[in-house]
Design a protein around this motif. Structure first.
Motif, short mmCIF file in Angstrom:
data_model
loop_
_atom_site.label_atom_id
_atom_site.label_comp_id
_atom_site.label_asym_id
_atom_site.label_seq_id
_atom_site.Cartn_x
_atom_site.Cartn_y
_atom_site.Cartn_z
N SER A 29 -75.61 -21.92 4.10
CA SER A 29 -76.19 -20.60 3.86
C SER A 29 -77.62 -20.47 4.38
CB SER A 29 -76.16 -20.28 2.36
OG SER A 29 -76.89 -21.27 1.63
N ARG A 30 -78.36 -21.59 4.42
CA ARG A 30 -79.74 -21.55 4.91
C ARG A 30 -79.80 -22.26 6.26
NH1 ARG A 30 -83.70 -22.97 -0.12
NH2 ARG A 30 -85.11 -23.31 1.66
N PRO A 31 -80.43 -21.67 7.26
CA PRO A 31 -80.45 -22.27 8.60
C PRO A 31 -80.95 -23.71 8.59
CG PRO A 31 -81.36 -20.06 8.67
CD PRO A 31 -81.15 -20.37 7.22
N GLU A 32 -82.03 -23.98 7.82
CA GLU A 32 -82.66 -25.30 7.86
C GLU A 32 -81.88 -26.36 7.08
OE1 GLU A 32 -84.41 -23.25 4.26
OE2 GLU A 32 -83.68 -22.71 6.25
N TRP A 33 -80.76 -26.00 6.50
CA TRP A 33 -79.88 -26.99 5.90
C TRP A 33 -78.83 -27.49 6.90
CZ3 TRP A 33 -78.72 -24.33 0.51
CH2 TRP A 33 -79.85 -24.48 -0.33
N ASN A 34 -78.74 -26.88 8.04
CA ASN A 34 -77.72 -27.21 9.03
C ASN A 34 -78.25 -28.17 10.09
OD1 ASN A 34 -75.29 -25.29 8.51
ND2 ASN A 34 -77.09 -23.97 8.33
N PRO A 35 -77.55 -29.25 10.37
CA PRO A 35 -77.98 -30.17 11.43
C PRO A 35 -78.19 -29.49 12.78
CG PRO A 35 -76.35 -31.26 10.08
CD PRO A 35 -76.42 -29.83 9.58
#
Length: 713
Positions: A552-558
């Motif tokens: 859901s949050r961009p900065e949680w995605n590799p």
């Protein structure tokens, strides 16, 4: 039949005597078989005299007797009549000894110690002293380490003091005994049976920490539960504090910012609200009435969903100073974490902590430390040092290292983290010219700071060997040693640990020490070479997941971090990208910005680089990346071969434990290599070099793997 039974009992005893479950950590105190060394030690320690009656001095005496009996045999006291081992603090020593020690006490601080050989009244003396009983205890542990590591004690003249004031372990332990990012069992704090049942493990924990100079412990998770501040739980905290006190260990608690609402019955936690201010003042006084040496509060605020002052349109200074005011009458401190990033901030996550805290430099109260992670993202296998270090000259910054291996294969993978810590501490910030190292920021010498601190996120659980993997005890040990003195060599620390924990045989020490010193490089190679970062799987961070893009949050995605596409890979943080490099001193920024000057290990952290870019060795980025992944796998294979040859020097139990874990690490290193190369190959469209082993599974297979019950999540 009786003879067979006796033989069985004897064999069982023999087998048990050679077993070692790792519980004793580095305090093994094994019998010294070298007769010459043993005779030297026996002769120097035969007459033992202690001065002082405090619990700390009693503990020091007990430790000396335990260590000397174990290493020298029970007859060591009769070895010589011409030597005296004396210990006690300065106020308890005789005038003739004080005269011999001269001005030594002016060269140590309140926790420091002196170990000195003297000749007095026709006898040889070894004196262990300090300004305080705690200093004496630290000196006793250092003296025993000298014998453990088989150094000469014929002529001793040691004066040592910790260079950092607050040296704490952060336990991310929950009240239900689960441990966030814990990979060695459940929490060692048995909250349900406290305060009346005091597990002997609490004393052993305090003893182990004192032996390496750790002087504080934060008992509960930074994602805090306000119940820890209720009378029911303060009873339990007080019981632990009473156990730890003679070992010089202060208790700290993570304070949940919304506690006035959750357990105080207030409608707000606004730090400007008078009722809130009064509630924290009364709660703090209540704690100090129970625990007079309570250390203070650790706070995670407005980060990853935790409440904080920003909920009320206030800032970090407002929140930290409110708590600091409550602690001020009792000399307590606030450790306010700078690990912040927001889903509402679209700038590069690596920039957000700096942007949020540096403008507040000089506004925090004197008893506030801002606790900063070693790198700007989150405990990755490799990160450049955090740009905040050196950038807040008016504010004490304390280091936060992670000892537990959240992103590093958890307790399965053997990695010697003091090598990583050393590299960060030696990094030059250039904030006051060349030589402005991170270590000088942390110990206060760069900006003349009186309050200093360092924290390590604990890797301790209730597994019998404490850390889930005997090799990872070295990370707890090494953290403590570097917290005491951030200028120590990781290699020297590794040798001390090996000698104290396993064997003094050079045939064991040299190969295993070299193995340990390559483990950090190996893990980076098979996980995140050339500055790749945060490409672990979702949530539990176990195994690779560079393909994850649906959170859901961009900065949680590799994918946010590696930004792979048909043109290349890497996060552009130069002036053509997020411009994160501007947060460093100009000398550092110039190096990071320049493709020709930047180190290979930081390349993709700061640059988006074409797949066919020719690196310094003349090979393309793609080929180098593939070769690095392969090199990491090969390094783990070499670790296995090294350990295979150590069987004659290690007890069977620990040997087999480490052997099995290395086999898992090798298997998972290949998993990392294959999954990552298959994924990135979809963008590079380039073949693997011939010397790289070809994957045996498909990318679809790796993407299908699921680990719903991975530990520590």
């Amino acid at each position: 039949m009786l003879k067979k039974l006796v033989l069985f009992v004897v064999l069982l005893f023999c087998l048990k005597s050679f077993a070692n479950d790792g519980y004793k950590l580095w305090l093994q105190y094994d019998y010294i078989k070298n007769e010459n060394l043993r005779s030297e030690y026996q002769a120097a320690t035969s007459n033992l005299m202690s001065f002082g009656t405090s619990e700390t001095i009693k503990i020091a005496l007990k430790e000396l007797e335990l260590g000397l009996n174990g290493m020298l045999g029970s007859d060591y006291k009769s070895a010589s009549k011409n030597s005296v081992l004396i210990f006690g603090n300065k106020t308890n020593l005789s005038n003739d000894i004080l005269q011999k020690l001269g001005n030594s006490f002016t060269e140590i601080n309140e926790e420091g110690y002196i170990i000195k050989s003297l000749f007095l009244k026709e006898k040889n003396h070894i004196v262990i002293s300090g300004k305080t009983d705690l200093g004496v205890l630290y000196g006793v542990f250092n003296f025993l380490k000298h014998i453990q590591t088989q150094k000469s004690i014929k002529t001793l003249n040691i004066k040592d003091s910790p260079k950092i004031d607050i040296r704490v372990l952060n336990h991310w332990d929950n009240l239900d005994r689960t441990v966030e990012r814990g990979y060695s069992g459940f929490s060692i704090w048995d909250w349900h049976r406290l305060p009346d049942y005091l597990d002997p493990r609490y004393t052993d924990y305090a003893r182990a920490n004192a032996s390496i100079g750790i002087n504080g412990t934060v008992l509960n998770n930074v994602n805090a539960n306000a119940l820890i501040l209720t009378p029911q739980y303060l009873d339990k905290v007080e019981a632990l504090a009473n156990v730890f006190r003679p070992y010089g260990i202060k208790v700290y608690l993570t304070a949940r910012f919304s506690a006035p609402i959750e357990i105080g019955g207030l409608e707000t936690a606004d730090p400007y609200n008078n009722d809130v201010i009064q509630w924290w003042a009364e709660k703090t006084k209540e704690i100090y009435e129970r625990i007079p040496d309570f250390g203070g509060y650790l706070v995670k605020a407005n980060s990853e969903g935790q409440p904080g002052p920003q909920n009320y349109d206030r800032n970090h200074v407002d929140g930290a100073n409110m708590l600091a005011t409550a602690l001020e009458p009792f000399n307590g401190v606030v450790m306010w974490r700078a690990f912040v990033y927001s889903e509402h901030d679209v700038t590069d996550r690596a920039k957000q902590a700096y942007s949020e805290f540096v403008p507040y430099d000089g506004q925090f109260k004197d008893n506030v430390l801002v606790q900063v992670k070693n790198g700007p993202i989150d405990f990755q296998p490799h990160e450049p040092f955090h740009p905040m270090f050196g950038a807040m000259p008016k504010t004490p910054l304390m280091m936060e290292f992670q000892i537990t291996q959240e992103y590093l294969g958890q307790s399965t993978h053997s990695i010697y983290l003091p090598k990583q810590y050393e590299e960060v501490l030696n990094s030059d910030t250039y904030r006051k010219g060349k030589g402005s190292t991170v270590a000088k920021v942390i110990d206060g010498s760069l900006h003349d700071k009186k309050l200093t601190g360092i924290a390590g996120v604990s890797n301790i659980g209730n597994d019998v060997n404490w850390t889930g993997n005997p090799m990872l005890q070295a990370n707890w040990y090494g953290y403590g040693r570097l917290a005491w003195n951030p200028y120590l060599s990781a290699e020297d620390i590794a040798e001390d640990w090996l000698r104290s924990t396993f064997s003094n045989d050079k045939r064991f020490i040299e190969p295993v020490k070299q193995m340990m010193m390559t483990t950090t490089e190996a893990v980076v190679n098979y996980m995140t070479p050339f500055g790749l970062h945060h490409i672990m799987a979702t949530g539990h961070h176990y195994g690779p997941g560079p393909w994850v893009s649906n959170l859901s949050r961009p900065e949680w995605n590799p994918v946010y971090y590696h930004k792979a596409d048909s043109l290349g890979v890497g996060f552009d943080r130069t002036p053509t990208g997020s411009h994160a490099t501007e947060q460093y001193a100009p000398e550092v920024a110039k190096k990071f910005n320049d493709l020709k000057r930047i180190s290979d290990e930081d390349l993709l952290w700061f640059h988006h680089v074409a797949w066919d870019y020719k690196m310094k060795n003349g090979k393309t980025l793609w080929n180098n990346m593939a070769l690095k992944y392969q090199e990491g796998v090969d390094q783990v294979k070499q670790m296995m071969e090294t350990w295979e040859n150590m069987k004659p020097f290690v007890d069977e139990q620990r040997y087999n434990n480490i052997k099995m874990l290395l086999e898992i690490q090798y298997k998972e290193a290949k998993w990392w290599r294959d999954a990552c190369l298959l994924y990135f190959q979809e963008y590079s469209n380039m073949p693997l070099p011939e010397s790289v082993d070809k994957p045996t599974q498909t990318l679809d297979y790796f993407q299908s793997l699921s680990f719903p019950f991975a530990p520590g999540n």
